[in-house]
Design an enzyme around this catalytic site. Structure first.
Site, PDB file in Angstrom:
ATOM      1  NE  ARG A 229      -3.795   0.670   1.961  1.00 20.74           N
ATOM      2  CZ  ARG A 229      -4.990   0.694   2.543  1.00 20.74           C
ATOM      3  NH1 ARG A 229      -5.161   1.326   3.695  1.00 20.74           N
ATOM      4  NH2 ARG A 229      -6.016   0.081   1.987  1.00 20.74           N
TER       5      ARG A 229
ATOM      6  CG  HIS B  21      -8.407   0.139  -2.712  1.00 21.83           C
ATOM      7  ND1 HIS B  21      -7.556  -0.928  -2.443  1.00 21.83           N
ATOM      8  CD2 HIS B  21      -9.064   0.393  -1.546  1.00 21.83           C
ATOM      9  CE1 HIS B  21      -7.697  -1.285  -1.179  1.00 21.83           C
ATOM     10  NE2 HIS B  21      -8.611  -0.500  -0.610  1.00 21.83           N
TER      11      HIS B  21
ATOM     12  CD  GLN C   1     -12.908  -2.071  -0.526  1.00 25.90           C
ATOM     13  OE1 GLN C   1     -12.061  -2.022   0.353  1.00 25.90           O
ATOM     14  NE2 GLN C   1     -14.111  -2.596  -0.317  1.00 25.90           N
TER      15      GLN C   1
ATOM     16  CG  ASP D  99     -13.790   6.149  -0.339  1.00 23.86           C
ATOM     17  OD1 ASP D  99     -13.803   5.925   0.890  1.00 23.86           O
ATOM     18  OD2 ASP D  99     -12.753   6.083  -1.030  1.00 23.86           O
TER      19      ASP D  99
ATOM     20  CB  CYS E  35     -13.923   0.874   0.360  1.00 21.72           C
ATOM     21  SG  CYS E  35     -13.295   2.543   0.656  1.00 21.72           S
TER      22      CYS E  35
ATOM     23  NE  ARG F 285      -9.901  -5.400   0.437  1.00 17.43           N
ATOM     24  CZ  ARG F 285      -9.200  -4.387   0.938  1.00 17.43           C
ATOM     25  NH1 ARG F 285      -9.818  -3.375   1.512  1.00 17.43           N
ATOM     26  NH2 ARG F 285      -7.873  -4.336   0.823  1.00 17.43           N
TER      27      ARG F 285
HETATM   28  N1   CP Z   1     -11.025  -0.428   2.675  1.00 15.34           N
HETATM   29  C1   CP Z   1      -9.742  -0.447   3.058  1.00 15.34           C
HETATM   30  O1   CP Z   1      -8.813  -0.635   2.248  1.00 15.34           O
HETATM   31  O2   CP Z   1      -9.564  -0.279   4.400  1.00 15.34           O
HETATM   32  P1   CP Z   1      -8.201  -0.059   5.174  1.00 15.34           P
HETATM   33  O3   CP Z   1      -7.701   1.312   4.838  1.00 15.34           O
HETATM   34  O4   CP Z   1      -8.558  -0.196   6.617  1.00 15.34           O
HETATM   35  O5   CP Z   1      -7.212  -1.102   4.738  1.00 15.34           O
HETATM   36  N1  NVA Z   2     -10.109   6.641  -0.866  1.00 16.35           N
HETATM   37  C1  NVA Z   2      -9.615   6.167   0.408  1.00 16.35           C
HETATM   38  C2  NVA Z   2      -9.780   4.695   0.517  1.00 16.35           C
HETATM   39  C3  NVA Z   2      -9.368   4.102   1.824  1.00 16.35           C
HETATM   40  C4  NVA Z   2      -9.491   2.608   1.878  1.00 16.35           C
HETATM   41  C5  NVA Z   2      -8.164   6.575   0.575  1.00 16.35           C
HETATM   42  O1  NVA Z   2      -7.372   6.435  -0.366  1.00 16.35           O
HETATM   43  O2  NVA Z   2      -7.821   7.053   1.657  1.00 16.35           O
END
Ligand code: CP
Ligand code: NVA
Length: 308
Positions: free
Chosen positions: A107, A134, A137, A225, A266, A294
């Site tokens: 990530r 993402h 997800q 989101d 998400c 997930r």
């Molecule tokens: N939805 C998601 O990716 O959550 P986290 O940021 O908790 O991993």
């Molecule tokens: N759009 C959000 C998703 C988190 C899972 C971010 O990138 O922070």
């Protein structure tokens, strides 16, 4: 080498096989204690590295649990504590990690980091979220939708709010899985033209709308989101909140969608900002099924990567 970098970069036949495997692995575990290892332990003897340059609850725990259930061992690494946070190149990091581990999930802030890691790694790399997409997800989200409603092909998805990284992967999925997507949000927060263009080229009807009420008419799935993503500067908060307030998902708005429409997010959610608690905790919401799925979807993704 099979990397899982994005939904539009993976063949549709592979995406379908992954979702089929995810359903199977979910069913096979019904009623089993979460910490037990799967009977076939297909990742026995493997080491999985999970790298985080940003916070995470779901991605961290679902990948870690999923890998352990498949018999692998895991190490969770914070980008800050690694030398990549202190000047070592991504390419060298990729070469080094490939000598130790069998699979890398990352990530990261910048998509370029993901792409460079994948280019120089000798082991599969999985995208656990970048500033642009993402994909894991949305694989879980397609699985969740199809569990409830059957095939997502030909359905209408309405995305409300910020045209962010999660929205981008929905557009990729629209192109691959053959559904239509209406985006409702302010002009300056529209999804990237490249992603809209991809979905349209693949035959999806993508509609850009300013009016939230109009956008949800006929929707089978309503998605939103958080208004500020992890890669957005905190100083943008007030401006974004003002721009995005008309796109809050509340009970009144949900009533305008199809009667059996599903609500997704998400997570993490900012309750009573982008979605009201009434909707999030209501009968149309599947947010915790998405979170569970997930793990099942990513188990299938890890297996697919290593089968290659
Ligand atoms: N939805 C998601 O990716 O959550 P986290 O940021 O908790 O991993
Ligand atoms: N759009 C959000 C998703 C988190 C899972 C971010 O990138 O922070």
């Amino acid at each position: 080498m099979r990397h899982f970098l994005d939904i539009h970069k993976t063949d549709f036949s592979d995406l379908s096989a992954i979702l089929e495997q995810a359903d199977k692995t979910k069913t096979a575990r019904l009623g089993k204690p979460k910490g037990t290892i799967d009977e076939d332990a297909v990742l026995a003897g493997k080491m999985v590295a999970l790298i985080f340059e940003k916070p995470s609850t779901r991605t961290r725990v679902s990948f870690d649990m999923g890998a352990r259930q498949m018999g692998a061992q895991t190490m969770v690494l914070s980008g800050n504590d690694m030398q990549i946070g202190h000047g070592e190149s991504i390419a060298d990091t990729a070469r080094v990690l490939s000598r130790y581990v069998d699979l890398i999930m990352i990530r990261t802030f910048s998509e370029e980091t993901l792409l460079e890691l994948a280019e120089y790694a000798d082991v599969p790399v999985i995208n656990g979220l970048t500033d642009r997409t993402h994909p894991c997800q949305i694989m879980a989200d397609i699985m969740t939708f199809q569990e409830k409603h059957g095939s997502i092909k030909g359905k209408k998805v309405t995305w409300l709010g910020d045209g962010n990284n999660v929205c981008a992967s929905f557009l990729h999925a629209a192109g691959q899985f053959g559904f239509d997507l209406t985006f409702a949000g302010p002009e300056e927060l529209e999804p990237e033209a490249e992603f809209v263009g991809y979905a349209r080229k693949k035959g999806s009807q993508v509609v850009i709308e300013r009016d939230a009420a109009k956008a949800v008419e006929g929707a089978d799935l309503v998605v939103t989101d958080t208004w500020l993503s992890m890669h957005d500067g905190k100083d943008a908060r007030d401006r974004r909140h003002n721009l995005l307030r008309p796109y809050q998902v509340n009970a009144e708005l949900m009533k305008l969608a199809n009667e059996d429409a599903t609500f997704m997010h998400c997570l993490p959610a900012h309750r009573d900002e982008e979605v009201t608690s009434e909707v999030m905790d209501g009968p149309q919401s599947v947010v915790f099924d998405e979170a569970e799925n997930r793990m099942h979807a990513q188990k299938a993704i890890m297996q697919w990567c290593l089968d290659g």
